[in-house]
Scaffold this active site. Structure first.
Site, PDB file in Angstrom:
ATOM      1  N   CYS A  52       3.976  -5.619  -3.031  1.00 52.13           N
ATOM      2  CA  CYS A  52       3.114  -4.584  -2.438  1.00 52.13           C
ATOM      3  C   CYS A  52       3.623  -3.194  -2.794  1.00 52.13           C
ATOM      4  O   CYS A  52       4.799  -2.882  -2.611  1.00 52.13           O
ATOM      5  CB  CYS A  52       3.050  -4.761  -0.924  1.00 52.13           C
ATOM      6  SG  CYS A  52       2.225  -3.405  -0.066  1.00 52.13           S
ATOM      7  N   CYS A  55       4.966  -1.332   0.617  1.00 51.81           N
ATOM      8  CA  CYS A  55       6.047  -1.824   1.471  1.00 51.81           C
ATOM      9  C   CYS A  55       7.328  -1.013   1.241  1.00 51.81           C
ATOM     10  O   CYS A  55       7.555  -0.477   0.146  1.00 51.81           O
ATOM     11  CB  CYS A  55       6.320  -3.304   1.188  1.00 51.81           C
ATOM     12  SG  CYS A  55       5.207  -4.440   2.059  1.00 51.81           S
ATOM     13  N   ASN A  77      -0.613  10.784  -2.844  1.00 50.86           N
ATOM     14  CA  ASN A  77      -1.307   9.694  -3.537  1.00 50.86           C
ATOM     15  C   ASN A  77      -1.065   9.778  -5.044  1.00 50.86           C
ATOM     16  O   ASN A  77      -1.270  10.839  -5.661  1.00 50.86           O
ATOM     17  CB  ASN A  77      -2.804   9.765  -3.241  1.00 50.86           C
ATOM     18  CG  ASN A  77      -3.539   8.480  -3.579  1.00 50.86           C
ATOM     19  OD1 ASN A  77      -3.266   7.857  -4.597  1.00 50.86           O
ATOM     20  ND2 ASN A  77      -4.464   8.085  -2.729  1.00 50.86           N
ATOM     21  N   HIS A 124       3.897  -5.327   6.649  1.00 50.37           N
ATOM     22  CA  HIS A 124       2.781  -5.575   5.740  1.00 50.37           C
ATOM     23  C   HIS A 124       1.647  -6.331   6.430  1.00 50.37           C
ATOM     24  O   HIS A 124       0.494  -6.272   5.980  1.00 50.37           O
ATOM     25  CB  HIS A 124       3.294  -6.392   4.537  1.00 50.37           C
ATOM     26  CG  HIS A 124       2.270  -6.653   3.476  1.00 50.37           C
ATOM     27  ND1 HIS A 124       1.871  -5.692   2.577  1.00 50.37           N
ATOM     28  CD2 HIS A 124       1.569  -7.790   3.176  1.00 50.37           C
ATOM     29  CE1 HIS A 124       0.966  -6.219   1.758  1.00 50.37           C
ATOM     30  NE2 HIS A 124       0.767  -7.484   2.096  1.00 50.37           N
ATOM     31  N   ASN A 164      -9.793   3.105   5.541  1.00 46.54           N
ATOM     32  CA  ASN A 164     -10.694   2.025   5.143  1.00 46.54           C
ATOM     33  C   ASN A 164      -9.957   0.717   5.411  1.00 46.54           C
ATOM     34  O   ASN A 164      -8.927   0.454   4.791  1.00 46.54           O
ATOM     35  CB  ASN A 164     -11.058   2.118   3.662  1.00 46.54           C
ATOM     36  CG  ASN A 164     -11.909   3.325   3.356  1.00 46.54           C
ATOM     37  OD1 ASN A 164     -12.746   3.724   4.153  1.00 46.54           O
ATOM     38  ND2 ASN A 164     -11.693   3.919   2.195  1.00 46.54           N
ATOM     39  N   SER A 172      -7.966  -1.030  -1.235  1.00 45.07           N
ATOM     40  CA  SER A 172      -7.350  -1.603  -2.431  1.00 45.07           C
ATOM     41  C   SER A 172      -5.999  -2.258  -2.163  1.00 45.07           C
ATOM     42  O   SER A 172      -5.437  -2.893  -3.052  1.00 45.07           O
ATOM     43  CB  SER A 172      -7.173  -0.517  -3.504  1.00 45.07           C
ATOM     44  OG  SER A 172      -6.336   0.519  -3.017  1.00 45.07           O
ATOM     45  N   HIS A 175      -1.849  -3.583   2.942  1.00 46.29           N
ATOM     46  CA  HIS A 175      -0.825  -2.992   3.797  1.00 46.29           C
ATOM     47  C   HIS A 175      -1.488  -1.931   4.683  1.00 46.29           C
ATOM     48  O   HIS A 175      -2.225  -1.083   4.186  1.00 46.29           O
ATOM     49  CB  HIS A 175       0.280  -2.351   2.951  1.00 46.29           C
ATOM     50  CG  HIS A 175       1.495  -1.966   3.730  1.00 46.29           C
ATOM     51  ND1 HIS A 175       2.681  -2.673   3.655  1.00 46.29           N
ATOM     52  CD2 HIS A 175       1.720  -0.968   4.620  1.00 46.29           C
ATOM     53  CE1 HIS A 175       3.582  -2.108   4.452  1.00 46.29           C
ATOM     54  NE2 HIS A 175       3.003  -1.066   5.057  1.00 46.29           N
ATOM     55  N   HIS A 177      -2.697   1.163   6.177  1.00 44.11           N
ATOM     56  CA  HIS A 177      -2.516   2.557   5.798  1.00 44.11           C
ATOM     57  C   HIS A 177      -3.834   3.308   5.876  1.00 44.11           C
ATOM     58  O   HIS A 177      -4.912   2.711   5.914  1.00 44.11           O
ATOM     59  CB  HIS A 177      -1.954   2.669   4.374  1.00 44.11           C
ATOM     60  CG  HIS A 177      -2.945   2.316   3.303  1.00 44.11           C
ATOM     61  ND1 HIS A 177      -3.314   1.009   3.018  1.00 44.11           N
ATOM     62  CD2 HIS A 177      -3.665   3.101   2.451  1.00 44.11           C
ATOM     63  CE1 HIS A 177      -4.197   1.001   2.033  1.00 44.11           C
ATOM     64  NE2 HIS A 177      -4.437   2.264   1.678  1.00 44.11           N
ATOM     65  N   GLN A 179      -5.532   7.541   4.752  1.00 40.63           N
ATOM     66  CA  GLN A 179      -5.381   8.598   3.764  1.00 40.63           C
ATOM     67  C   GLN A 179      -5.722   9.956   4.364  1.00 40.63           C
ATOM     68  O   GLN A 179      -6.358  10.047   5.419  1.00 40.63           O
ATOM     69  CB  GLN A 179      -6.294   8.340   2.560  1.00 40.63           C
ATOM     70  CG  GLN A 179      -5.992   7.040   1.820  1.00 40.63           C
ATOM     71  CD  GLN A 179      -6.864   6.877   0.594  1.00 40.63           C
ATOM     72  OE1 GLN A 179      -6.889   7.732  -0.293  1.00 40.63           O
ATOM     73  NE2 GLN A 179      -7.596   5.775   0.535  1.00 40.63           N
TER      74      GLN A 179
END
Length: 364
Positions: A52, A55, A77, A124, A164, A172, A175, A177, A179
Site C-alpha cells: 500500500c 501505509c 499529493n 489499513h 471518496n 484509488s 487505505h 484517507h 484529500q
C-alpha cells in the site's frame, strides 16, 4: 381523484443552496431491477499492507517514503490535479485551440494550487465508522490544520476537504484517507452556495442554514416530517428536504460557524461524534462498507471576504439505493433534465434513524 401523497405521487423539491430542483418519484422504488449490480469485496484487509502506498513507512509510486506515522498523516499529493507554479494562459495560447482570442464562446483561465492527502489512520483496514471518537477528533484536527495552513497562502482562494470512500466512488486506494484541494479560484458548486447565502441574507436578514436548522428542529417533533437522523449539542445530521442521492445527508452546525477554524474543542468533539454516528448507520444499512463522497462546505478560506455569510456543513453523497449491490445512477433524464430520486427524504431518514449506533462488525 385520490388525495396527493408524498409517498406515492411524483413531485419536485427545491434546493435553496444550489437554486435547483429535484424530481421525486417514490413509486419507482417498487419497480423490478434487472440492471447492473455492484460486486462487493469480501476480502478482509490486513492492518498493514506492505504494497500500500499510504501505509506507514512504505514507499510511494514516486519513490518518496512515508513517515512511520502513528496517527493522522498529511503529505502533498504526488499526482496533484493542480500545481503551485505554472505559466498563465494568454490569448496567444488560447489561439492554439480556438484560432481566436478569448471570447464568450471560448474562455480559458489558468488554475494554480496544491493538493494534499490526509491519511486518517495508520491502520489499513479501518474506515471512519470503525475509528473511535478520539481517533476521528485527530482527523478533524488535521483538517483544521490543513485548512489553516493553506488559507495563509494569498494565492489560494478556496480549500476543499473531501473523502471518496469505496471503489465505486473512484477511490484509488482502500487505505482510509481523504484529500484537500486548494485552488486559485472558488469552484462552481460552492460559488453557487455562497451566492445563495448572500441572496437569502439580503432578502431575509438571516442565514439560510441557521433558518433551516431551526425549521428542521420543529419538523422533528412529528414522525412524518422528521428528517433528522441524530444530533448533539453542536451538530445536526439530517437528510435534506431536497436530497438527490437515495441516502444523502448533511451534517450542519447548529450555530453560525463559518469554518472549522472557528470551532471550539467541544464542537470538534461533537463533529467527530456526528461523523461516527452517521457513518456507522451507513455501514449498518446494508451491512457493508458503505461508499460515499463527502465534502466540507465552509468559508472558501479562513480569511476570504465571503466567509462571514458561509455556514459550516458537510455533504455526504452515497450511491447505494436498494442493497449493497444496487446503486443509483444519474443518467438519462438526470443528465438531460434534472436530478431524480426514488424515495422521499422522510423515508430515507426514517430508515437511517432506526439503525443501531453500534457497528455491525462489533456484534459478530
Amino acid at each position: 381523484m385520490s388525495e396527493f401523497s408524498f409517498t406515492d405521487h411524483s413531485h419536485r423539491r427545491f434546493n435553496p443552496l444550489t437554486q435547483s430542483w429535484v424530481l421525486c418519484s417514490p413509486h419507482r422504488a417498487k419497480r423490478p431491477w434487472l440492471g447492473q449490480t455492484e460486486e462487493q469485496s469480501t476480502e478482509t484487509r490486513p492492518s498493514y499492507d506492505p504494497k500500500c502506498y499510504l501505509c506507514p513507512g512504505n514507499t510511494r509510486a514516486t519513490g518518496t517514503r512515508n513517515e512511520q506515522y502513528t496517527s493522522t498523516y498529511v503529505f502533498t499529493n504526488d499526482y496533484a490535479a493542480v500545481h503551485e507554479n505554472q505559466p498563465m494562459c494568454t490569448n496567444t495560447d488560447i489561439e492554439q485551440v480556438t484560432r481566436s482570442s478569448s471570447n464568450d464562446l471560448f474562455r480559458v483561465k489558468s488554475v494554480c494550487g496544491t493538493c494534499k492527502v490526509v491519511c486518517f489512520s495508520p491502520r489499513h483496514d479501518l474506515t471512519l465508522p470503525e475509528l473511535s471518537v478520539e481517533e476521528i477528533i485527530k482527523v478533524v484536527c488535521a483538517w483544521q490544520q490543513v485548512y489553516a495552513d493553506l488559507s495563509r497562502n494569498p494565492e489560494i482562494k478556496y480549500v476543499q476537504l473531501f473523502e471518496n470512500k469505496g471503489a465505486v466512488m473512484g477511490c484509488s486506494n482502500p487505505h482510509p484517507h481523504g484529500q484537500a484541494w486548494a485552488l486559485s479560484h472558488v469552484p462552481s458548486e460552492p460559488a453557487q452556495e455562497i451566492s445563495s447565502f448572500r441572496a437569502y441574507q439580503k432578502k431575509h436578514n438571516a442565514c439560510i442554514l441557521c433558518t433551516y436548522v431551526e425549521a428542521e428542529l420543529v419538523n422533528s417533533k412529528t414522525e412524518s416530517t422528521n428528517r433528522i437522523i441524530v444530533q448533539n449539542e453542536s451538530f445536526m445530521v439530517v437528510v435534506p428536504f431536497w436530497a438527490t442521492w437515495p441516502f444523502e445527508t448533511m451534517i450542519v452546525a447548529k450555530s453560525h460557524v463559518s469554518s472549522i477554524s472557528e470551532m471550539s474543542d467541544a464542537m470538534t468533539r461533537d463533529l467527530a461524534s456526528a461523523i461516527r454516528e452517521l457513518t456507522i448507520r451507513y455501514d449498518n444499512l446494508f451491512e457493508c462498507s458503505f461508499p460515499y463522497s463527502m465534502g466540507l462546505h465552509q468559508a472558501p478560506t479562513a480569511t476570504h471576504e465571503d466567509g462571514v455569510c458561509c455556514h459550516l456543513h458537510l455533504h455526504f453523497y452515497p450511491p447505494l439505493l436498494r442493497s449493497k449491490e444496487v446503486r443509483k445512477f444519474l443518467v438519462g433524464f438526470e443528465m438531460m433534465a434534472e436530478p431524480q430520486r426514488d424515495l422521499t427524504a422522510e423515508q430515507a431518514a426514517s430508515r437511517l434513524r432506526a439503525l443501531s449506533s453500534v457497528h455491525y462488525k462489533s456484534k459478530v
